[in-house]
Every structure is written in C-alpha cells, then in structure tokens.
Design an enzyme around this catalytic site. Structure first.
Site, short mmCIF file in Angstrom:
data_model
loop_
_atom_site.label_atom_id
_atom_site.label_comp_id
_atom_site.label_asym_id
_atom_site.label_seq_id
_atom_site.Cartn_x
_atom_site.Cartn_y
_atom_site.Cartn_z
N HIS A 139 -3.13 14.66 14.99
CA HIS A 139 -1.90 15.44 14.81
C HIS A 139 -0.64 14.61 15.07
CE1 HIS A 139 -1.59 15.90 19.24
NE2 HIS A 139 -0.35 16.29 19.02
N ASP A 155 5.47 17.37 29.16
CA ASP A 155 4.45 18.12 28.42
C ASP A 155 3.22 18.38 29.28
OD1 ASP A 155 3.23 19.35 26.20
OD2 ASP A 155 2.29 17.46 25.61
N LYS A 201 0.46 19.63 14.92
CA LYS A 201 -0.62 20.63 15.05
C LYS A 201 -0.65 21.60 13.88
CE LYS A 201 -0.97 20.73 20.11
NZ LYS A 201 -0.80 21.57 21.32
N HIS A 228 1.45 10.79 23.49
CA HIS A 228 0.10 10.77 24.06
C HIS A 228 -0.34 9.35 24.44
CE1 HIS A 228 -1.08 14.94 23.83
NE2 HIS A 228 -0.57 15.02 22.60
N HIS A 278 7.54 18.04 19.57
CA HIS A 278 6.54 17.02 19.93
C HIS A 278 5.14 17.35 19.41
CE1 HIS A 278 6.18 19.96 23.25
NE2 HIS A 278 4.92 19.54 23.37
N ASP A 279 4.84 18.63 19.17
CA ASP A 279 3.51 19.00 18.66
C ASP A 279 3.56 19.50 17.22
OD1 ASP A 279 1.85 18.29 20.76
OD2 ASP A 279 2.10 20.19 21.80
#
Length: 532
Positions: free
Chosen positions: A408, A463, A383, A435, A379-380
């Site tokens: 990101h 998260d 980054k 998000h 999910h990240d």
C-alpha cells in the site's frame, strides 16, 4: 525659496536647549549638534537660527566643546540630524577624526555633517571633500544669517529624505516578509502593519493609524463585521477586534463621514478616514492623523495606495479561503478512507495533531509543522487498493496477505508523486517512508536513521502511538503505560530516539489530544481504564 519648505520664524520661541522635566528632548524636534571649542561660536550659531522651524518642527541644540565630548553625545543620541563641526579643536584634525568616527565606528551615514573652519589652511577644501564623508564645507567668516539658513535647511532636507527612504525600506521589508509564505499564521496582520508603516512614512503622518477590513467571506475572522487587522501606535490594542468596539468617538465619526464623502475620503482637523468597497463586496477603512494639510499629490497617492492595499487584502482572504477548503477536502478524503478499515475517522485527525506537536518540539518552524500536519492525513492513502478481506481481517495475516498490506505504501506514493503541490509531494514521501525503521528493518526500501526524512520519522511515531492507544478490529487498545513502555523499548530501534524522548517528555500534551478526539467520536470502547 526657503518658504516652499515650510520654514517659519516665530516671535515667541523656546530658548535653545529647552527640554522636558526629565531632561529628554521632545521627539518633534530637529536635533542639531554644534561642535566647536569657541563658546562664542555656539552663542552666535544658536542666536542666528534659534527661532527657525522646518516642516513644523522646532530646533533643539546640543553642544560639545571638543571631539571627545562630541563622541559621548553622539553615542547617546542616534537621531541627530545635523552636525556643525569645527576642524581645529584640541588638535589640528580633531574635526576630521570625528568625521571618521561617525561614519566608520558609529556607522552613522544618516546624519548630515557640515564642516566649519576658521583656519582653511589647516584643511584644504579640495582635499577634505574628497577624503572625508562630509556634506558641506564652510569658512566661519562666510556664514552670514542668510548663508547659515541655506546651509542648515539644505542639510535638514537631505537628512529628512534619507530617513524617509529608510522608513519606506522597512515598510516594504514587512510586506515582502508577509507575502513570503501562505502558511504563516500572521501574514495578513504583518502585511497590514507593513503598509501602515509605509503610508505613515511617505506622508510623514503621526504613528497612530488603523486599518480594518470586512471581506464578507466565510474566512474572515468575524463574518459580516469589519475587523481591525492592523494598527499602529495607540490603536495597536484594537487589533482583531470589531471596529465597532474601538471606543474613540472622533475616529468612528470620521469613518462614518467617509462613507458618504466623494471618493470615500474625509479629512478635517487632522483626523482623516478613507472608505473603500471593493468589487468582491469587502468594506475597507483606513484612519490616520496628520499634522499638515494634504496637498493634491498626497491625496492622489492615498487613493492609489489604499485601493491597491484593499485589493491585496481581498486576494489574501481569497487565497486563505481556498487553502482552508483544500485542507477540508484532504481531511474528508482521509477520513472516508479510514472508514474502510473499520477504524475511527478521528485517527487521521489525532495523528495530524500529534505530528504538529512533535514537529514543533523537534524545533521545526510553524510553517513546516503545519505542512507535515496536513500531509500526514494521507499517510494510509494506499490502503484504497487493499481488498476489504485483508484490510479488515480480525486474525493474523498470512505471508501473502502481509505482502499485500506492505504494497500500500508504493501504491499510495504512485498516486501522488507527480503532483505539483508542495503539500501533496510531502504526503507522497510520507506515504512511502512512514513504515521505515530507524534501525533499517522497515519497508519498502530498508532505509535507516537520517536516510528517512524527518516528516516520515515523525509520522511513524504519531501513527504507531495512535494505533496502539486505540482499539483495532484485531485487538483492544493498549493501556497508557504499555504504550509508553513499548516506545521506551523501541527507542533507537523502530523510532528516532530524539522523537521518542520528546514523546515521553510531553506525554500529558499527547494525552490531551487523545482525550479530545476520543471523547467526541466515542472511541473509548474497549480502552483500559487507566488510559483516562
């Protein structure tokens, strides 16, 4: 002609109507229902064929003296093979009405119906055979011993063929269901069960059979040992156990014999075993019991069947190994990425477990839950394009730095969006949407409510829950109660209200996941004492 179908006469046979002490009829009998209002017809019919056997199974007679009695018997016995049915009983068309009841009300198209009449004028053969689903039509006066035998055996042969086809269809359905989804946890077992059902049906074997497989691959359940993957009947208790723990000496002896026999096949005194070693080095065993001699066609079928089954299992084990390797690669990639942000690598594993828990409690299938769990670890991913100075800044971000952080999600989405893998495509959507907020105030697109995919809504809860309950470079971990209070406040604002309710109702399960991974990684530093 009849001898070819294993029709035998015995000097000492049980009387018609013989049953067990509890009144039930043994399963190894052909059930024949005689429906006629004349007692003599019942007596003569049973006397003529009472000593008959077909395919090593004796006959059991059920008796009804009216159409109404026949309906009651048929409702209680769903495995009647043949109905010998009189046309004229309490009314001139009682028999014909019973035919319609069997086919249309009971929806029984398996039982074979032989219509018998002493008054052919009441039911002309040409009319009856066209309008009613019957399988034979006879006048009582023409049913000599020889004709009776031919009529009954022909009906039984048709019934047996139909039942065999239906059993084969059920076995094939299990195989199709098992191969439909690679994420199904019991797919190997379901495939094994399906092929055993099909084999026992095709060869008319006993229901007790066992299949074991040792792949020699790391993904096998007990590496280096042959494990029972599928079993039927009395062997069902041994599924998932090493073959050496099956405490049946005759079976183990048969398997040992099969190893040294030509073509790996051994069969003696009704105990049969097949041993096959595939090109990948896997050892395969099949054990079954039979009540008849196998002919050459049966043996050829067995050889082809078992060879293909062994190869199918090899392929499934190989696919499972590839799948597990892919999962590990994804997890390691995600953990390596988390290390850039000075956060514990267990963040992705905790989030993945939270995601699976939320998905299942939301009502999603096991397959969807596993899919979301694996996809959530990335999910990240975006980054990777954020500078370290921004990613690891201990203080508040400037508006410009916050825009860099927000970017990101699109960067990570662009990295994965063109993949052909369902898991990677799911991960791309989660990256882009996790998000977003339930009230529409999130980023990057300002989606709200159900516009946000359920996978992204689930990951958002997981998260944030993990982020708040663990230490970050810019703050200490929140207390457990503070985390839950935040979610109560953000119910219907930041988060899907239904998912918040699930989290609050299942907080002890979330706590266990948190403790499991936090203790392993030493992530407890700075965490408030009431968290543990």
């Amino acid at each position: 002609m009849i001898d070819d179908d294993a029709l035998l006469f015995k000097d000492e046979a049980p009387e018609p109507g013989e049953s067990r002490a509890d009144g039930s009829i043994p399963q190894d009998r052909w059930k024949i229902l005689i429906v006629d209002d004349e007692v003599d017809v019942h007596s003569v019919t049973t006397y003529m064929i009472k000593d008959m056997e077909y395919h090593n199974k004796k006959f059991e007679f059920l008796h009804a003296y009216s159409g109404q009695e026949a309906r009651q018997i048929l409702a209680g016995h769903h495995d009647i093979a043949v109905v010998l049915l009189d046309v004229v009983m309490e009314t001139d068309d009682s028999g014909l009405q019973l035919v319609r009841y069997i086919r249309e009300v009971l929806n029984n198209h398996t039982v074979r119906i032989v219509l018998r009449t002493g008054q052919p004028g009441k039911a002309p053969p040409a009319k009856v055979i066209l309008e009613y689903d019957i399988n034979d039509y006879r006048e009582k006066t023409e049913l000599t011993l020889e004709r009776m035998l031919v009529t009954v055996i022909s009906a039984l042969r048709s019934y047996n063929f139909i039942v065999t086809l239906e059993n084969n269809r059920k076995g094939l359905r299990k195989i199709i269901d098992a191969s439909g989804d690679i994420f199904e946890r019991q797919s190997l077992e379901k495939l094994g069960s399906g092929v055993l059902d099909q084999l026992t049906s095709i060869l008319q074997l006993h229901e007790d059979a066992l299949y074991s497989h040792s792949s020699g691959l790391a993904v096998s359940k007990i590496q280096g040992q042959s494990v029972v993957l599928a079993a039927t009947g009395k062997f069902s208790q041994y599924v998932d156990q090493p073959i050496g723990e099956v405490k049946i000496a005759l079976m183990r002896g048969a398997l040992d014999q099969a190893r040294s026999c030509p073509h790996g096949f051994y069969c003696e005194s009704g105990k049969c075993a097949w041993y096959f070693k595939s090109q990948t080095g896997s050892e395969n065993f099949l054990y079954f019991e039979i009540a008849k001699e196998l002919d050459e066609d049966d043996r050829d079928l067995l050889e082809l069947f078992f060879t293909n089954v062994s190869l199918a299992f090899d392929n499934l084990f190989l696919n499972r190994g590839i799948e597990e390797s892919q999962k590990e690669i994804i997890y390691h990639m995600a953990e390596a990425m988390e290390c850039r942000s000075d956060e514990t690598g267990s963040h992705v594993r905790r989030v993945a477990e939270y995601v699976r828990l939320l998905a299942l409690k939301y009502g999603l299938s096991e397959e969807e839950a596993e899919m979301f769990k694996l996809a959530s670890t990335l999910h990240d991913l975006g980054k990777i394009g954020v500078p370290d100075a921004v990613l690891n800044k201990p203080g508040p971000l400037t508006p410009e730095e916050y825009q860099i952080i927000q970017a990101h999600v699109r960067q990570g989405h662009e990295l994965l969006t063109n993949s052909g893998s369902p898991v990677i495509r799911t991960a791309a959507r989660i990256i882009l949407e996790h998000h977003e907020r339930w009230d529409g105030r999130g980023y990057p697109r300002g989606l709200n409510g159900d516009e946000i995919h359920i996978s992204s809504r689930i990951v958002s809860v997981a998260d944030v829950f993990d982020a708040l309950s663990n230490r970050r470079i810019y703050r200490e971990a929140w207390s457990w109660e503070d985390v839950l209070t935040y979610f109560r406040e953000q119910r219907g604002k930041h988060f899907d209200p239904r998912l918040v309710d699930i989290l609050l109702a299942s907080q002890e399960e979330f706590r266990r996941v948190w403790l499991q991974y936090s203790e392993v990684t030493g992530a407890l530093s700075g965490v408030s004492s009431d968290m543990v």
